[in-house]
Design a protein around this motif. Structure first.
Motif, mmCIF file in Angstrom:
data_model
loop_
_atom_site.group_PDB
_atom_site.id
_atom_site.type_symbol
_atom_site.label_atom_id
_atom_site.label_comp_id
_atom_site.label_asym_id
_atom_site.label_seq_id
_atom_site.Cartn_x
_atom_site.Cartn_y
_atom_site.Cartn_z
ATOM 1 N N GLY A 123 0.880 -1.089 -0.027
ATOM 2 C CA GLY A 123 -0.062 -0.184 0.051
ATOM 3 C C GLY A 123 1.063 1.269 -0.246
ATOM 4 N N ASN A 124 0.302 2.483 -0.254
ATOM 5 C CA ASN A 124 1.057 3.560 -0.557
ATOM 6 C C ASN A 124 0.057 4.710 -0.322
ATOM 7 O OD1 ASN A 124 3.365 5.207 -0.734
ATOM 8 N ND2 ASN A 124 2.969 5.443 -2.997
ATOM 9 N N ARG A 125 0.482 5.815 0.115
ATOM 10 C CA ARG A 125 -0.373 6.925 0.323
ATOM 11 C C ARG A 125 0.604 8.303 0.069
ATOM 12 N NH1 ARG A 125 0.801 10.677 4.392
ATOM 13 N NH2 ARG A 125 1.695 9.661 6.373
ATOM 14 N N ALA A 126 -0.019 9.423 -0.268
ATOM 15 C CA ALA A 126 0.591 10.439 -0.921
ATOM 16 C C ALA A 126 1.087 11.249 0.602
ATOM 17 C CB ALA A 126 -0.276 11.641 -1.636
ATOM 18 N N SER A 127 2.491 11.851 0.719
ATOM 19 C CA SER A 127 2.695 12.497 1.595
ATOM 20 C C SER A 127 2.301 14.079 1.444
ATOM 21 C CB SER A 127 4.457 12.744 1.785
ATOM 22 O OG SER A 127 4.813 13.634 0.721
ATOM 23 N N THR A 128 2.206 14.807 2.576
ATOM 24 C CA THR A 128 1.837 15.992 2.439
ATOM 25 C C THR A 128 3.057 16.911 2.495
ATOM 26 O OG1 THR A 128 1.823 16.367 5.106
ATOM 27 C CG2 THR A 128 -0.384 15.636 4.073
ATOM 28 N N ARG A 129 2.965 18.198 2.138
ATOM 29 C CA ARG A 129 4.070 19.003 2.032
ATOM 30 C C ARG A 129 4.527 19.272 3.400
ATOM 31 N NH1 ARG A 129 7.215 22.421 -1.072
ATOM 32 N NH2 ARG A 129 6.177 21.618 -2.819
ATOM 33 N N THR A 130 3.740 19.288 4.087
ATOM 34 C CA THR A 130 4.400 19.487 5.599
ATOM 35 C C THR A 130 5.129 18.362 6.177
ATOM 36 O OG1 THR A 130 2.447 20.706 6.232
ATOM 37 C CG2 THR A 130 3.674 19.677 8.259
ATOM 38 N N GLU A 131 4.615 16.802 6.092
ATOM 39 C CA GLU A 131 5.261 15.888 6.123
ATOM 40 C C GLU A 131 6.961 15.897 5.439
ATOM 41 O OE1 GLU A 131 2.176 12.462 7.106
ATOM 42 O OE2 GLU A 131 2.431 13.029 5.180
ATOM 43 N N CYS B 107 8.852 14.785 -8.840
ATOM 44 C CA CYS B 107 7.772 13.527 -9.246
ATOM 45 C C CYS B 107 8.506 12.262 -9.719
ATOM 46 C CB CYS B 107 6.619 13.931 -9.830
ATOM 47 S SG CYS B 107 5.559 15.467 -9.324
ATOM 48 N N GLN B 108 9.656 12.073 -9.211
ATOM 49 C CA GLN B 108 10.456 10.903 -9.701
ATOM 50 C C GLN B 108 10.212 9.707 -9.002
ATOM 51 O OE1 GLN B 108 12.423 11.504 -12.819
ATOM 52 N NE2 GLN B 108 10.745 13.166 -12.475
ATOM 53 N N ARG B 109 10.484 8.520 -9.691
ATOM 54 C CA ARG B 109 10.278 7.323 -8.733
ATOM 55 C C ARG B 109 11.626 7.270 -7.894
ATOM 56 N NH1 ARG B 109 8.459 6.727 -13.919
ATOM 57 N NH2 ARG B 109 5.895 6.078 -14.190
ATOM 58 N N VAL B 110 11.494 6.029 -6.955
ATOM 59 C CA VAL B 110 12.414 5.728 -5.921
ATOM 60 C C VAL B 110 13.718 5.380 -6.677
ATOM 61 C CG1 VAL B 110 13.281 4.465 -4.017
ATOM 62 C CG2 VAL B 110 10.905 5.458 -3.836
ATOM 63 N N TYR B 111 13.704 4.425 -7.649
ATOM 64 C CA TYR B 111 14.749 3.852 -8.360
ATOM 65 C C TYR B 111 15.476 4.663 -8.845
ATOM 66 C CZ TYR B 111 13.584 -1.263 -7.526
ATOM 67 O OH TYR B 111 13.686 -2.398 -6.997
ATOM 68 N N ASP B 112 14.987 5.718 -9.848
ATOM 69 C CA ASP B 112 15.390 6.857 -10.802
ATOM 70 C C ASP B 112 15.945 7.861 -9.681
ATOM 71 O OD1 ASP B 112 14.707 5.796 -13.071
ATOM 72 O OD2 ASP B 112 12.634 6.418 -12.605
ATOM 73 N N ALA B 113 15.520 8.145 -8.498
ATOM 74 C CA ALA B 113 16.241 9.155 -7.679
ATOM 75 C C ALA B 113 17.719 8.586 -7.235
ATOM 76 C CB ALA B 113 15.262 9.510 -6.510
ATOM 77 N N PHE B 114 17.558 7.208 -6.873
ATOM 78 C CA PHE B 114 18.659 6.563 -6.085
ATOM 79 C C PHE B 114 19.808 5.999 -6.942
ATOM 80 C CE2 PHE B 114 16.035 7.131 -2.273
ATOM 81 C CZ PHE B 114 16.981 7.408 -1.325
ATOM 82 N N GLY B 115 19.409 5.614 -8.366
ATOM 83 C CA GLY B 115 20.166 5.116 -9.182
ATOM 84 C C GLY B 115 20.457 3.752 -8.974
ATOM 85 N N PHE B 116 19.610 2.835 -8.322
ATOM 86 C CA PHE B 116 19.593 1.347 -8.071
ATOM 87 C C PHE B 116 19.898 0.717 -9.283
ATOM 88 C CE2 PHE B 116 16.470 2.303 -4.141
ATOM 89 C CZ PHE B 116 17.552 2.540 -3.372
ATOM 90 N N HIS C 29 4.019 10.574 -4.710
ATOM 91 C CA HIS C 29 2.718 10.646 -4.903
ATOM 92 C C HIS C 29 2.215 11.780 -4.399
ATOM 93 C CE1 HIS C 29 1.352 6.272 -5.658
ATOM 94 N NE2 HIS C 29 2.497 6.180 -5.136
ATOM 95 N N GLY C 30 2.642 12.471 -3.102
ATOM 96 C CA GLY C 30 2.497 13.762 -2.816
ATOM 97 C C GLY C 30 2.883 14.907 -3.954
ATOM 98 N N GLY C 31 3.881 14.716 -4.447
ATOM 99 C CA GLY C 31 4.198 15.690 -5.397
ATOM 100 C C GLY C 31 3.134 15.718 -6.561
#
Length: 409
Positions: free
Chosen positions: A194-202, A229-238, A344-346
């Protein structure tokens, strides 16, 4: 009272409040890149809960799938069975052309379906062409009971996809109808996670906590997900088993101009302007993103922007996840805030600003809302960023008015 005998690979640990938790732990020898019969291990270490009976049931299902991977299921395949059909599907181009992470999720879902115990035997031994609506509904019910609503729904979605392909090739499979269509399956966001969007405050709280811990790269990764708005894999370069290019690199970052983002899922190159110029005035569109990236030590053009401070190399997934939990805890953020929540938040914030088609920033290939493909452009990326900036200014202003004004005595 005699101690309950736990299934293989199950460990128990004391949790907070003196509660005992049960965990299925994949043995070291089965971890990637280990292969059996040309396939990586389809199951991974997973919590089983605190109820011993439920834990044993879940562990038995996982062990069944684990054993079939270890021993190989080819010799056990009965032509026309559900196991046989899944094996047939995994040999089709529809499956092999999928990304590695998607194939892994599908394979795990299929293994879970195969392992479910019905009134007579396991579901995987049944003849696929004889599965009807009654059987599929019963399977869905058992899947939800055993694995939860989200994973159960995902399992049915995978079945629906497999039976769709099988019915199109009924001469080879014997399957003419799809009993998994029209089930009213609730949507899921992936292989049971499961996943949810973060808020800007979080998001802001997370960046602050990461910086206080000296993990500025984690703050940068969060910003790349939330602002870009990037994916985790793309941000970290896994590292990607399929050889896709991943990672945001210094060569694509031009301070005060733009940042280049390569999205491996679609192959789209997204060059996002980070400033705009109106009547000679410079308008900064992504000040939060520039602030956090600008605070890092710039590397060579080919170097990843997000790097492990300890080694200077790319993060490993395991360490990133452990560090994320530590930062989240320090920031006082809830456990359901996954790293993917920032993306998701972005995207949610972009939608809230009034933009429906966000592909110029997010890099999606198609517009699911309308099904119409409009080529992403620099002009559209600028407009999206400007509207989002207006939305953020309004949002932050309202928060200050409510929370930040001092009391007047």
């Amino acid at each position: 009272m005699a101690e309950v005998r736990l299934p293989s690979y199950v460990q128990k640990h004391k949790l907070a409040g003196k509660v005992t938790g049960y965990f299925w732990v994949r043995p070291q020898w089965a971890k990637p890149p280990a292969m059996r019969h040309g396939q990586p291990c389809p199951v991974q270490s997973t919590p089983l809960g605190t109820d011993v009976a439920t834990a044993i049931t879940k562990a038995n299902a996982i062990n069944a799938a684990f054993k079939e991977w270890r021993d190989g299921s080819q010799s056990k395949l009965v032509p026309g069975s559900v196991m046989w059909l899944f094996d047939w599907y995994r040999g089709t181009e529809k499956y092999t052309e999928l990304r590695h992470v998607t194939r892994t999720g599908y394979k795990l879902a299929m293994d879970m379906v195969v392992a479910i115990e019905m009134k007579v035997g396991r579901f995987g031994t049944r003849q696929a062409k004889l599965i009807d609506a009654t059987a599929s509904d019963a399977l869905y019910k058992k899947a939800k009971e055993k694995h939860g609503e989200r994973q159960g729904s995902y399992m049915m979605q995978v079945c629906r996809l497999v039976w769709n392909q099988a019915s199109r090739h009924h001469k080879a499979t014997g399957v003419k109808d799809n009993p998994f269509s029209g089930m009213g399956i609730k949507s899921s966001s992936g292989a049971g996670r499961g996943n949810r969007a973060s808020t800007r405050t979080e998001y802001e709280a997370y960046k602050l906590a990461a910086a206080e811990m000296g993990k500025h790269s984690m703050a940068a990764a969060a910003a790349i997900l939330f602002e870009g708005c990037q994916r985790v894999y793309d941000a970290f370069g896994f590292e990607d088993p399929d050889g896709y290019v991943r990672g945001v690199r210094w060569g694509g970052y031009r301070p005060g101009e733009s940042i280049g983002l390569i999205q491996s899922k679609t192959g789209n190159v997204v060059d996002i302007p980070i400033v705009d110029r109106l009547d000679g005035e410079v308008v900064v569109l992504y000040p939060e993103l520039e602030a956090v990236i600008g605070g890092l030590t710039r590397g060579a053009d080919d170097d990843l922007i997000v790097r492990d401070e300890r080694t200077g190399a790319a993060y490993t997934k395991d360490y990133m996840n452990k560090l994320h939990r530590r930062i989240r805890k320090k920031a006082g953020l809830p456990d359901d805030l996954k790293f993917t929540s920032f993306r998701h938040g972005g995207i949610t914030e972009l939608g809230d600003s009034g933009e429906v088609d966000v592909r110029a920033v997010s890099g999606h290939k198609t517009l699911n809302v309308t099904g119409i493909y409009n080529k992403a452009s620099q002009e559209k990326a600028l407009r999206i960023a400007a509207r989002r900036r207006e939305h953020i200014t309004t949002l932050v202003g309202s928060l200050v008015a409510v929370e930040g004004e001092p009391d007047v005595e």
